[in-house]
Design a protein around this motif. Structure first.
Motif, mmCIF file in Angstrom:
data_model
loop_
_atom_site.group_PDB
_atom_site.id
_atom_site.type_symbol
_atom_site.label_atom_id
_atom_site.label_comp_id
_atom_site.label_asym_id
_atom_site.label_seq_id
_atom_site.Cartn_x
_atom_site.Cartn_y
_atom_site.Cartn_z
ATOM 1 N N ARG A 1 0.933 -1.370 0.035
ATOM 2 C CA ARG A 1 -0.148 0.386 0.312
ATOM 3 C C ARG A 1 0.715 1.449 0.042
ATOM 4 N NH1 ARG A 1 -3.165 1.564 5.057
ATOM 5 N NH2 ARG A 1 -3.490 3.653 4.406
ATOM 6 N N GLN B 1 -2.002 6.286 -1.891
ATOM 7 C CA GLN B 1 -3.793 5.791 -1.719
ATOM 8 C C GLN B 1 -3.101 4.865 -2.874
ATOM 9 O OE1 GLN B 1 -4.505 6.093 1.658
ATOM 10 N NE2 GLN B 1 -3.084 8.359 1.773
ATOM 11 N N HIS B 2 -2.259 3.836 -3.355
ATOM 12 C CA HIS B 2 -3.195 2.794 -3.974
ATOM 13 C C HIS B 2 -2.617 1.550 -3.136
ATOM 14 C CE1 HIS B 2 -4.582 6.230 -6.641
ATOM 15 N NE2 HIS B 2 -4.983 4.744 -7.903
ATOM 16 N N CYS B 3 -3.027 0.497 -4.389
ATOM 17 C CA CYS B 3 -2.077 -1.488 -4.388
ATOM 18 C C CYS B 3 -0.962 -1.253 -5.574
ATOM 19 C CB CYS B 3 -3.710 -1.509 -3.961
ATOM 20 S SG CYS B 3 -2.452 -3.351 -4.436
ATOM 21 N N ILE C 1 -7.150 0.938 -3.764
ATOM 22 C CA ILE C 1 -7.770 0.177 -2.769
ATOM 23 C C ILE C 1 -9.547 0.174 -2.752
ATOM 24 C CG2 ILE C 1 -7.864 0.688 -0.179
ATOM 25 C CD1 ILE C 1 -5.055 1.292 -0.052
ATOM 26 N N LEU D 1 -2.869 -3.856 2.562
ATOM 27 C CA LEU D 1 -3.610 -3.076 2.454
ATOM 28 C C LEU D 1 -4.956 -2.400 3.056
ATOM 29 C CD1 LEU D 1 -5.528 -4.013 -1.485
ATOM 30 C CD2 LEU D 1 -2.777 -2.714 -0.548
#
Length: 277
Positions: free
Chosen positions: A32, A82-84, A115, A244
């Motif tokens: 994450r 704020q992503h994977c 996410i 996550l």
């Protein structure tokens, strides 16, 4: 379509003879990205890289994280907060048979994904689990590794969940509690924390290891041990972890209800894993 890089080539292609395609011969990590004070980073990057390294060693794949890879991960964190980020490694091309080549020409795949939005709701309200009718096989040589052979999880997730449950509680074929289908599980009883010992089945997630270290660092006893459905049913509190969504309370498993652990929000803050809308 998710942004993808294969060996640093954007939208690159994987050779059809790649052993990851043919045999699931490889490992992956799901990380994450987060931002704070105008800085973005991959959370627990060193721990993720260390686990990938250890997993490769256990499979006999010679791999070390290059400076190029680390630079790209940091760049993606800046570009996609704020992503994977998913890092997937295979042993590379190796012919038709099972026998691995003497030396690996590793394939590295990076991809970026949003996410899931419902993870924020899960953090705020907790979730309910149902016992899965599909059990994990026991193989100590693979236990703990996040390898590419995930057919057991595919079968588990193919079963329809009721509207009252959000995920499955998964057991091994001997009836031991192992994990949820997407996370590691912890139970709290009499102010002690217990988590299944991942010695014969399941994945030992990075967030699980981070959580154990943090619990011990805050003088909370935690033990990795064999757990059964009886231990679940008599628990005071239950929570799950993954990289996550961080830490999420379990409000119910099957017909058993659990109160939220008062320490959950504290550790989300300590480990900087709170999600925001």
């Amino acid at each position: 379509m998710a942004p993808v890089w294969v060996n640093y080539v954007e939208n690159g292609l994987i050779n059809p003879l790649d052993r990851g395609v043919a045999y699931g011969d490889g490992v992956f990590a799901t990380m994450r990205t987060a931002s704070a004070d105008m800085l973005a980073e991959v959370l627990f990057l060193a721990e993720h890289i260390a686990r990938v390294q250890q997993s490769c060693e256990r499979l006999g794949i010679e791999w070390h994280a290059s400076n190029q890879l680390l630079q790209q991960l940091n760049q993606l964190a800046q570009q996609y907060p704020q992503h994977c980020i998913k890092l997937l490694l295979t042993r590379g091309v190796g012919g038709r048979g099972y026998q691995a080549p003497l030396s690996a020409n590793v394939t590295e795949v990076l991809s970026v994904h949003p996410i899931p939005e419902h993870y924020l709701d899960w953090q705020q309200t907790g979730i309910s689990l149902a016992s899965s009718p599909i059990f994990l096989g026991r193989q100590p040589l693979l236990a703990g590794i996040k390898h590419l052979n995930r057919l057991e999880q595919v079968l588990i997730k193919s079963q329809p969940l009721s509207s009252h449950h959000q995920d499955w509680l998964v057991f091994d074929c001997d009836g031991n509690v192992i994990e949820s289908s997407i996370a590691n599980i912890f139970i709290v009883k009499n102010d002690q924390v217990f988590t299944p010992a991942i010695t014969h089945a399941g994945v030992s997630g990075v967030m699980r290891e981070v959580m154990i270290d943090s619990l011990l660092g805050h003088d909370i006893a935690v033990m990795a041990t064999q757990l059964t459905i009886g231990d679940i049913q008599t628990a005071d509190h239950i929570f799950i972890t993954n990289s996550l969504f961080g830490i999420i309370d379990v409000a119910a498993i099957d017909d058993f209800q659990f109160s939220r652990w008062t320490q959950t929000s504290r550790f989300r803050h300590v480990l900087s894993v709170n999600l925001s809308s």
